[in-house]
Design a protein around this motif. Structure first.
Motif, PDB file in Angstrom:
ATOM      1  N   ARG A 153      -8.858   5.978  10.186  1.00 24.26           N
ATOM      2  CA  ARG A 153      -9.224   5.511   8.967  1.00 24.26           C
ATOM      3  C   ARG A 153      -9.211   4.133   8.431  1.00 24.26           C
ATOM      4  O   ARG A 153     -10.089   3.472   7.789  1.00 24.26           O
ATOM      5  CB  ARG A 153      -8.092   5.990   7.664  1.00 24.26           C
ATOM      6  N   ASP A 154      -8.104   3.278   9.049  1.00 23.54           N
ATOM      7  CA  ASP A 154      -7.922   1.981   9.077  1.00 23.54           C
ATOM      8  C   ASP A 154      -9.286   0.993   9.567  1.00 23.54           C
ATOM      9  O   ASP A 154      -9.343   0.028   8.945  1.00 23.54           O
ATOM     10  CB  ASP A 154      -6.789   1.450   9.499  1.00 23.54           C
ATOM     11  N   MET A 155      -9.609   1.588  10.755  1.00 23.18           N
ATOM     12  CA  MET A 155     -10.648   0.760  11.416  1.00 23.18           C
ATOM     13  C   MET A 155     -11.993   1.198  10.924  1.00 23.18           C
ATOM     14  O   MET A 155     -12.880   0.181  10.975  1.00 23.18           O
ATOM     15  CB  MET A 155     -10.812   1.195  13.143  1.00 23.18           C
ATOM     16  N   TYR A 162       0.953  -1.084  -0.028  1.00 24.80           N
ATOM     17  CA  TYR A 162      -0.175   0.177   0.254  1.00 24.80           C
ATOM     18  C   TYR A 162       0.941   1.233  -0.004  1.00 24.80           C
ATOM     19  O   TYR A 162       0.575   2.301  -0.622  1.00 24.80           O
ATOM     20  CB  TYR A 162      -0.944  -0.036   1.245  1.00 24.80           C
ATOM     21  N   ARG A 163       1.839   1.123   0.636  1.00 27.34           N
ATOM     22  CA  ARG A 163       2.810   2.380   0.574  1.00 27.34           C
ATOM     23  C   ARG A 163       3.305   2.635  -0.888  1.00 27.34           C
ATOM     24  O   ARG A 163       3.660   3.561  -1.072  1.00 27.34           O
ATOM     25  CB  ARG A 163       4.093   2.215   1.673  1.00 27.34           C
ATOM     26  N   GLY A 164       3.886   1.471  -1.556  1.00 26.70           N
ATOM     27  CA  GLY A 164       4.253   1.748  -2.858  1.00 26.70           C
ATOM     28  C   GLY A 164       3.316   2.300  -3.658  1.00 26.70           C
ATOM     29  O   GLY A 164       3.498   3.077  -4.496  1.00 26.70           O
ATOM     30  N   VAL A 216      -8.144  -0.916  -5.363  1.00 28.71           N
ATOM     31  CA  VAL A 216      -6.697  -0.928  -4.773  1.00 28.71           C
ATOM     32  C   VAL A 216      -6.341  -2.343  -4.250  1.00 28.71           C
ATOM     33  O   VAL A 216      -5.450  -3.226  -4.511  1.00 28.71           O
ATOM     34  CB  VAL A 216      -6.401   0.157  -4.241  1.00 28.71           C
ATOM     35  N   ARG A 217      -7.161  -2.774  -3.298  1.00 30.91           N
ATOM     36  CA  ARG A 217      -6.949  -3.751  -2.509  1.00 30.91           C
ATOM     37  C   ARG A 217      -7.232  -4.937  -3.131  1.00 30.91           C
ATOM     38  O   ARG A 217      -6.395  -6.033  -3.050  1.00 30.91           O
ATOM     39  CB  ARG A 217      -8.077  -4.028  -1.362  1.00 30.91           C
ATOM     40  N   THR A 218      -8.190  -5.231  -4.061  1.00 29.49           N
ATOM     41  CA  THR A 218      -8.146  -6.179  -5.152  1.00 29.49           C
ATOM     42  C   THR A 218      -7.040  -6.520  -5.672  1.00 29.49           C
ATOM     43  O   THR A 218      -6.668  -7.739  -6.229  1.00 29.49           O
ATOM     44  CB  THR A 218      -9.543  -6.028  -6.014  1.00 29.49           C
ATOM     45  N   ALA A 223      -5.354   9.456  13.737  1.00 25.75           N
ATOM     46  CA  ALA A 223      -5.878   9.655  12.191  1.00 25.75           C
ATOM     47  C   ALA A 223      -5.895   8.245  11.475  1.00 25.75           C
ATOM     48  O   ALA A 223      -7.081   7.799  10.805  1.00 25.75           O
ATOM     49  CB  ALA A 223      -5.417  10.660  11.478  1.00 25.75           C
ATOM     50  N   ARG A 224      -4.824   7.686  11.519  1.00 20.54           N
ATOM     51  CA  ARG A 224      -4.485   6.404  10.636  1.00 20.54           C
ATOM     52  C   ARG A 224      -5.419   5.344  11.070  1.00 20.54           C
ATOM     53  O   ARG A 224      -6.098   4.501  10.379  1.00 20.54           O
ATOM     54  CB  ARG A 224      -2.969   6.040  10.667  1.00 20.54           C
ATOM     55  N   ASP A 225      -5.382   5.076  12.657  1.00 21.03           N
ATOM     56  CA  ASP A 225      -6.369   4.120  12.960  1.00 21.03           C
ATOM     57  C   ASP A 225      -7.738   4.473  12.852  1.00 21.03           C
ATOM     58  O   ASP A 225      -8.423   3.377  12.299  1.00 21.03           O
ATOM     59  CB  ASP A 225      -6.452   4.157  14.799  1.00 21.03           C
TER      60      ASP A 225
END
Ligand code: C5P
Length: 206
Positions: free
Chosen positions: A166-168, A35-37, A90-92, A162-164
């Motif tokens: 978004r991710d959760m 995902y970073r890439g 993106v995930r797929t 903020a990242r938690d």
């Protein structure tokens, strides 16, 4: 054997995953790098992070060798990763690579957010690594200070929260423990104690 290690940012899951892989002689994949890439590719293309088509194109053309790992470790890229990671296409696009890695012999250790829930629900071992946001931010602050330079601790904590968030709370593959995951809270555990605890969890099912 597949060992899935999920958890929030700076929980220690990456270090744990590496150490467990070395211990068992398994291959290790840090799925956050994928995902970073994609986030990095969008940043470099000058595209807006919310421009889904740029992110989807980058994920579909994903090349694991494109960026050196060190270039993907910044907080800017982490934030970009968590934005593009919420896009279902993106995930797929990144599933096949992860599932094929999971079949590595003699075993695979994969760390991320959705390994036990989506990528490898069949994993024999699932560990969900947590620690309080304050402890995780503290670790990140110490890491950044170790590299020299001034660090705004309040901003680091705000970024982690903020990242938690978004991710959760995303609709696809949100960060959450698989129903059969073992929780490992590292708030008060040093890395060596956390590795021992994780190995005990693996040994219990081997
Ligand atoms: O683990 P790391 O901090 O490198 O992950 C960066 C971002 O990539 C996470 O905040 C998350 O949004 C995303 N990610 C994900 N699924 C994974 C691994 C990472 O959505 N399996």
């Amino acid at each position: 054997m597949i060992i899935a290690i999920d958890g929030p940012a700076a929980s220690g899951k990456g270090t744990l995953a590496k150490r467990i892989a070395v211990h068992y002689g398994f291959r290790h994949l840090d799925s956050g790098l994928l995902y970073r890439g994609v986030g990095m590719a969008v940043i470099l293309s000058g595209g807006a992070l919310h421009d889904k088509s740029a992110a989807i194109a980058a994920a579909q053309a994903y090349d694991p060798g494109r960026f050196p790992e060190d270039d993907l470790k910044s907080d800017e890229v982490a934030k970009a990763a968590s934005i593009v990671a919420a896009i279902p296409e993106v995930r797929t696009a990144l599933i096949a690579l992860q599932r094929s890695f999971a079949q590595s012999k003699p075993g695979a250790v994969i760390d991320g957010r959705d390994i036990g829930t989506v990528i490898a629900p069949e994993a024999e071992v699932k560990i969900y690594v947590t620690a309080t946001a304050e402890e995780r931010a503290g670790r990140r602050v110490r890491e950044l200070q170790g590299r020299g330079g001034l660090v705004d601790a309040a901003a680091v904590l705000a970024d982690i929260k903020a990242r938690d968030e978004r991710d959760m709370n995303r609709a696809v593959a949100p960060l959450k423990p698989a129903p059969d995951a073992v929780l490992l809270d590292t708030t008060y555990l040093g890395i060596d104690a956390a590795v021992r605890a994780a190995i005990d969890i693996v040994e219990a099912v081997r």
